[in-house]
Design a protein around this motif. Structure first.
Motif, PDB file in Angstrom:
ATOM      1  N   ASN A 363     110.815 -11.535  14.772  1.00 37.90           N
ATOM      2  CA  ASN A 363     110.484 -12.955  14.957  1.00 37.90           C
ATOM      3  C   ASN A 363     111.564 -13.840  14.349  1.00 37.90           C
ATOM      4  O   ASN A 363     111.975 -14.830  14.947  1.00 37.90           O
ATOM      5  N   ALA A 367     114.027 -16.477  16.161  1.00 41.75           N
ATOM      6  CA  ALA A 367     114.056 -17.893  15.790  1.00 41.75           C
ATOM      7  C   ALA A 367     115.473 -18.346  15.423  1.00 41.75           C
ATOM      8  O   ALA A 367     115.705 -19.518  15.166  1.00 41.75           O
ATOM      9  N   ASP A 405     113.807 -16.976   6.781  1.00 38.64           N
ATOM     10  CA  ASP A 405     114.851 -17.129   7.797  1.00 38.64           C
ATOM     11  C   ASP A 405     115.316 -18.576   7.845  1.00 38.64           C
ATOM     12  O   ASP A 405     114.657 -19.470   7.312  1.00 38.64           O
ATOM     13  N   MET A 410     108.363 -23.827  12.645  1.00 37.78           N
ATOM     14  CA  MET A 410     107.232 -23.996  13.580  1.00 37.78           C
ATOM     15  C   MET A 410     106.556 -25.331  13.318  1.00 37.78           C
ATOM     16  O   MET A 410     106.442 -25.750  12.163  1.00 37.78           O
ATOM     17  N   ILE A 418      99.517 -18.705  14.958  1.00 39.15           N
ATOM     18  CA  ILE A 418     100.440 -17.565  15.039  1.00 39.15           C
ATOM     19  C   ILE A 418      99.784 -16.193  14.870  1.00 39.15           C
ATOM     20  O   ILE A 418     100.287 -15.218  15.384  1.00 39.15           O
ATOM     21  N   PHE A 423      98.955 -14.763  21.239  1.00 33.71           N
ATOM     22  CA  PHE A 423      99.547 -16.107  21.172  1.00 33.71           C
ATOM     23  C   PHE A 423     101.062 -15.963  21.050  1.00 33.71           C
ATOM     24  O   PHE A 423     101.561 -15.329  20.127  1.00 33.71           O
ATOM     25  N   THR A 424     101.760 -16.529  22.000  1.00 27.81           N
ATOM     26  CA  THR A 424     103.218 -16.486  21.938  1.00 27.81           C
ATOM     27  C   THR A 424     103.792 -17.785  22.481  1.00 27.81           C
ATOM     28  O   THR A 424     103.197 -18.408  23.354  1.00 27.81           O
ATOM     29  N   THR A 425     104.952 -18.194  21.947  1.00 24.57           N
ATOM     30  CA  THR A 425     105.634 -19.366  22.486  1.00 24.57           C
ATOM     31  C   THR A 425     106.864 -18.893  23.255  1.00 24.57           C
ATOM     32  O   THR A 425     107.674 -19.695  23.686  1.00 24.57           O
ATOM     33  N   LYS A 426     106.962 -17.561  23.375  1.00 30.16           N
ATOM     34  CA  LYS A 426     108.172 -17.014  23.989  1.00 30.16           C
ATOM     35  C   LYS A 426     107.995 -16.808  25.487  1.00 30.16           C
ATOM     36  O   LYS A 426     106.874 -16.700  25.982  1.00 30.16           O
ATOM     37  N   GLY A 431     107.934 -11.912  24.448  1.00 37.20           N
ATOM     38  CA  GLY A 431     106.940 -11.778  23.381  1.00 37.20           C
ATOM     39  C   GLY A 431     105.607 -11.320  23.929  1.00 37.20           C
ATOM     40  O   GLY A 431     105.242 -11.653  25.053  1.00 37.20           O
ATOM     41  N   THR A 432     104.909 -10.534  23.130  1.00 38.99           N
ATOM     42  CA  THR A 432     103.575 -10.077  23.539  1.00 38.99           C
ATOM     43  C   THR A 432     102.509 -10.882  22.800  1.00 38.99           C
ATOM     44  O   THR A 432     101.345 -10.844  23.146  1.00 38.99           O
ATOM     45  N   GLY A 433     102.922 -11.575  21.741  1.00 37.15           N
ATOM     46  CA  GLY A 433     101.945 -12.301  20.933  1.00 37.15           C
ATOM     47  C   GLY A 433     101.125 -11.365  20.063  1.00 37.15           C
ATOM     48  O   GLY A 433     100.092 -11.744  19.511  1.00 37.15           O
ATOM     49  N   GLY A 435     102.729  -9.325  17.609  1.00 38.35           N
ATOM     50  CA  GLY A 435     103.476  -8.985  16.393  1.00 38.35           C
ATOM     51  C   GLY A 435     102.763  -9.394  15.122  1.00 38.35           C
ATOM     52  O   GLY A 435     102.512  -8.564  14.243  1.00 38.35           O
ATOM     53  N   LEU A 436     102.426 -10.680  15.023  1.00 36.40           N
ATOM     54  CA  LEU A 436     101.807 -11.151  13.780  1.00 36.40           C
ATOM     55  C   LEU A 436     100.323 -10.785  13.705  1.00 36.40           C
ATOM     56  O   LEU A 436      99.801 -10.557  12.617  1.00 36.40           O
ATOM     57  N   THR A 460     111.568 -20.480   8.139  1.00 36.43           N
ATOM     58  CA  THR A 460     110.226 -19.972   7.856  1.00 36.43           C
ATOM     59  C   THR A 460     110.301 -18.882   6.801  1.00 36.43           C
ATOM     60  O   THR A 460     111.285 -18.134   6.768  1.00 36.43           O
ATOM     61  N   PHE A 462     107.804 -15.755   5.361  1.00 36.84           N
ATOM     62  CA  PHE A 462     106.548 -15.001   5.371  1.00 36.84           C
ATOM     63  C   PHE A 462     106.419 -14.239   4.056  1.00 36.84           C
ATOM     64  O   PHE A 462     107.400 -13.659   3.585  1.00 36.84           O
TER      65      PHE A 462
HETATM   66  N1  LIG Z   1     110.056 -16.710  11.882  1.00 38.33           N
HETATM   67  C1  LIG Z   1     109.537 -17.499  12.840  1.00 38.33           C
HETATM   68  N2  LIG Z   1     110.122 -18.673  13.158  1.00 38.33           N
HETATM   69  C2  LIG Z   1     109.604 -19.465  14.117  1.00 38.33           C
HETATM   70  N3  LIG Z   1     108.493 -19.169  14.821  1.00 38.33           N
HETATM   71  C3  LIG Z   1     107.857 -18.015  14.559  1.00 38.33           C
HETATM   72  C4  LIG Z   1     108.328 -17.124  13.540  1.00 38.33           C
HETATM   73  N4  LIG Z   1     107.503 -16.080  13.478  1.00 38.33           N
HETATM   74  C5  LIG Z   1     106.546 -16.290  14.394  1.00 38.33           C
HETATM   75  N5  LIG Z   1     106.743 -17.444  15.059  1.00 38.33           N
HETATM   76  C6  LIG Z   1     105.884 -18.018  16.114  1.00 38.33           C
HETATM   77  O1  LIG Z   1     104.685 -17.260  16.158  1.00 38.33           O
HETATM   78  C7  LIG Z   1     104.436 -16.813  17.482  1.00 38.33           C
HETATM   79  C8  LIG Z   1     103.678 -15.497  17.439  1.00 38.33           C
HETATM   80  O2  LIG Z   1     104.479 -14.461  16.916  1.00 38.33           O
HETATM   81  P1  LIG Z   1     104.135 -12.969  17.281  1.00 38.33           P
HETATM   82  O3  LIG Z   1     102.704 -12.715  16.986  1.00 38.33           O
HETATM   83  O4  LIG Z   1     105.136 -12.079  16.637  1.00 38.33           O
HETATM   84  O5  LIG Z   1     104.283 -12.916  18.850  1.00 38.33           O
HETATM   85  P2  LIG Z   1     105.606 -12.979  19.740  1.00 38.33           P
HETATM   86  O6  LIG Z   1     106.767 -12.738  18.830  1.00 38.33           O
HETATM   87  O7  LIG Z   1     105.410 -11.860  20.710  1.00 38.33           O
HETATM   88  O8  LIG Z   1     105.610 -14.316  20.368  1.00 38.33           O
HETATM   89  C9  LIG Z   1     105.798 -16.739  18.115  1.00 38.33           C
HETATM   90  O9  LIG Z   1     105.719 -16.843  19.526  1.00 38.33           O
HETATM   91  C10 LIG Z   1     106.502 -17.937  17.484  1.00 38.33           C
HETATM   92  O10 LIG Z   1     106.169 -19.122  18.150  1.00 38.33           O
END
Ligand SMILES: Nc1ncnc2c1ncn2[C@@H]1O[C@H](COP(=O)(O)OP(=O)(O)O)[C@@H](O)[C@H]1O
Ligand SMILES: [Mg+2]
Length: 612
Positions: A363, A367, A405, A410, A418, A423-426, A431-433, A435-436, A460, A462
């Motif tokens: 992620n 970003a 990073d 965000m 997130i 949920f994904t903004t990609k 992205g599969t949404g 990861g987190l 960001t 984490f």
């Molecule tokens: N380090 C980051 N910087 C900016 N946005 C992030 C970061 N980590 C996560 N995000 C946001 O959180 C969303 C969800 O992340 P994730 O669950 O990993 O799904 P994906 O990576 O498949 O979109 C991402 O689509 C992004 O918008």
């Protein structure tokens, strides 16, 4: 017994004046006379009947409501009016003092109830038939977001009812008047500042001959509503989790079979010359497989399954090895580390925590599409009740891994979502949404939690918190992709024919004789007969009929020294760890590569190794 008081009244020009004399309990007369004016209403009443007095003599009145007229708390119960010589008539007012006492008692009990009403956490309001406030207690005033009773008096309830609930509120008042009561009405109040408070209310009609009033009791149900929405959210997560778990199981078996076939092919082809072109294609297919396996690993994490091999692990070592590996794949990103000088140990499933770190790194890298800086810190930290409050974790000592990073950051809207699965903004395919969502599930399954800070255009961070352990960490020797050939007999138990079949072929290729059982019972039968010959049982955990742990016990009954390698795509909560705790020799997670399987088997059998 109460005292009686006599009054004698006589008419002057426009009103009655009266004097009083006490007769106390002993019957003595207290002669102090006080001249007072009787209220005009008495005058009118007495003048009204005066014409009859001369003809019929004495008239006796019973007066139920005179305390209001006298305004003293005393009550005239009866009035005897008769002719007198000096004046037109004489009035004897008879007052029983007991009423004064009962009135005081009434006032006292009223005071008691008022206090009770004031201290309760229930809002009480009395409204008239038009819905206007007649009286209310402090809690009710608070619920409406006002300060004083005067702010509410005479105003309609609908004024502080949320606009979308007003019509319903008016209808409920009508229902209450018709039916005598309404219960369990849920509406929202809107305070002057605009805040919404969800309220539950019951209402009862209080009516006498002239007026109807409604007494309504109200409760603030914000906490209950929050809890309900949390439960709904949790149930939603649970059901997606179960779904994810089921898909993963089937998916892993398919991957297992595909991977097995590819490994076999590559293994056979390695013996031939001039086949490098095909091998390249197989390698490609293998990278897709790794991605598919990654997806199932994320699903597993999200479904909070798969935490099987929990080992005391040196977190600094894990973080640093992992960061090095990641930096090799992303040259445009500079990774710096700031690891705690002290040894940090946590009891973790190494593979899963690596997955969490990878998800966060990926992620971060996404970003920072034009490169950037990734900083990893580790520290031990003691957390109090209030520190862990936002999560469900317990206070105590934690290992904290922070990953910062310098990426896009965000906005608030994204931040709230997130951790939602899918949920994904990609863009599609990026992205599969998961990861987190998966990272969240995995860390929670380790009794830890994740938090983050993010600022748009800045970056960001984490923070991953894992409960610290005082145990001595176990070294993990990184598995090299070496295929170990050996000899022996292995019983492979798997109810998926496709997995069993390819598994047997792989075992053969690795030099072993393979016996295959497609059910628990079949496995027990085969083992019973061939126990002297069988060196190892590879047992798939999820099989219909006999549970994994029971299967392990029954194998042990046949031979207490049986060697078992557990294999699974995911775990039924607790079962895998239960079998491991019973003394099972090892575990391998599906889908596994030929090399990984060969290493695990040889490790268990301690056979002499021939490297291919
Ligand atoms: N380090 C980051 N910087 C900016 N946005 C992030 C970061 N980590 C996560 N995000 C946001 O959180 C969303 C969800 O992340 P994730 O669950 O990993 O799904 P994906 O990576 O498949 O979109 C991402 O689509 C992004 O918008
Ligand atoms: Mg991601």
């Amino acid at each position: 017994m109460g005292q009686m008081q006599f009054f004698q009244a006589c008419k002057t020009k426009n009103h009655l004046i009266y004097g009083s004399a006490f007769i106390d309990a002993e019957g003595d007369l207290d002669g102090r006379m006080k001249i007072k004016r009787l209220p005009a209403a008495f005058y009118n009443l007495i003048i009204g009947v005066s014409s009859n007095i001369l003809t019929i003599g004495f008239i006796l009145f019973f007066m139920p409501h005179t305390e209001l007229l006298l305004g003293t708390g005393n009550r005239i119960v009866a009035m005897l009016i008769g002719p007198a010589s000096m004046v037109l008539f004489t009035v004897f007012l008879v007052l029983i003092k007991q009423h004064l006492e009962s009135k005081t008692a009434l006032l006292r009990s009223e005071e008691k109830y008022r206090r009770l009403v004031e201290t309760t956490k229930t809002g009480c309001v009395i409204i008239d038939a038009m819905g206007r406030v007649v009286d209310a207690n402090t809690e009710y005033i608070r619920l409406t977001g006002h300060q004083m009773l005067e702010d509410l008096l005479g105003r309609s309830l609908t004024e502080w009812t949320a606009p979308h609930d007003r019509e319903r509120m008016a209808l409920e008042i009508q229902h209450c008047i018709k039916q005598g009561s309404v219960r369990g009405i849920e509406i929202n109040y809107n305070s002057p500042s605009g805040a919404l408070t969800p309220i539950e209310m019951n209402a009862t009609l209080l009516s006498d001959s002239e007026n109807s009033h409604i007494l309504s009791l109200c409760w603030d149900i914000s906490d209950r509503k929050k809890m309900e929405s949390k439960i709904t959210q949790a149930q939603k997560m649970d059901s997606i989790g179960i779904l994810a778990g089921c898909i993963t199981h089937d998916f892993n078996n398919l991957l297992m079979a595909i991977q097995g076939r590819l490994s076999l092919l590559a293994f056979e082809m390695a013996k031939e010359k001039n086949l490098s072109d095909y091998q390249e294609k197989i390698k490609k297919a293998d990278t897709y497989l790794v991605r598919a396996a990654d997806l199932t690993a994320n699903l597993l994490g999200f479904a909070r399954k798969g935490k099987i091999e929990v080992i005391p692990t040196d977190v600094n070592q894990l973080v640093s090895q992992h960061a090095q590996m990641f930096s090799r794949t992303r040259k445009e990103i500079a990774i710096t580390q700031e690891l705690s000088k002290d040894r940090l140990v946590a009891e973790i499933d190494r593979r899963q925590i690596e997955q969490v770190l990878l998800n966060i790194y990926v992620n971060a890298a996404q970003a920072m599409p034009y490169g950037g800086h990734l900083h990893v810190r580790t520290i031990e930290i003691s957390l109090s009740d209030s520190d862990v409050l936002p999560s469900n974790a317990s206070p105590g000592v934690y290992v904290k891994i922070s990953i910062t990073d310098t990426g896009t950051g965000m906005d608030k809207e994204v931040q709230t979502r997130i951790f939602e699965p899918f949920f994904t903004t990609k863009e599609m395919g990026c992205g599969t949404g998961l990861g987190l969502a998966s990272a969240f599930g995995i860390i929670q399954n380790h009794n830890g939690f994740i938090s983050f800070e993010s600022e748009i255009k800045k970056g960001t961070t984490f923070h991953v918190f894992l409960p610290a352990s005082r145990k001595t960490p176990k070294e993990e020797i990184p598995a090299a992709e070496k295929i170990v050939i050996s000899t022996g007999t292995i019983l492979l138990v798997d109810d998926e024919a496709m997995v069993a079949e390819v598994g047997a072929e792989i075992l053969n290729a690795l030099g072993y004789e393979a016996l295959v059982a497609l059910s628990g019972q079949e496995a027990l039968d085969i083992y019973e007969i061939n126990q002297d010959k069988i060196d190892l049982v590879i047992l798939d955990m999820i099989m219909p009929g006999i549970r994994g742990d029971e299967m392990f016990d029954r194998l042990r009954q046949i031979n207490p020294k049986v060697k078992v390698l557990l294999s699974s795509g995911y775990s039924i909560e607790g079962q895998a760890s239960a079998i491991m705790a019973k003394g099972c020799n090892g575990f391998i997670q599906k889908p596994y590569s030929m090399a990984a399987l060969s290493q695990k088997i040889s490790e268990l059998l301690e056979a002499h190794k021939v490297t291919s």
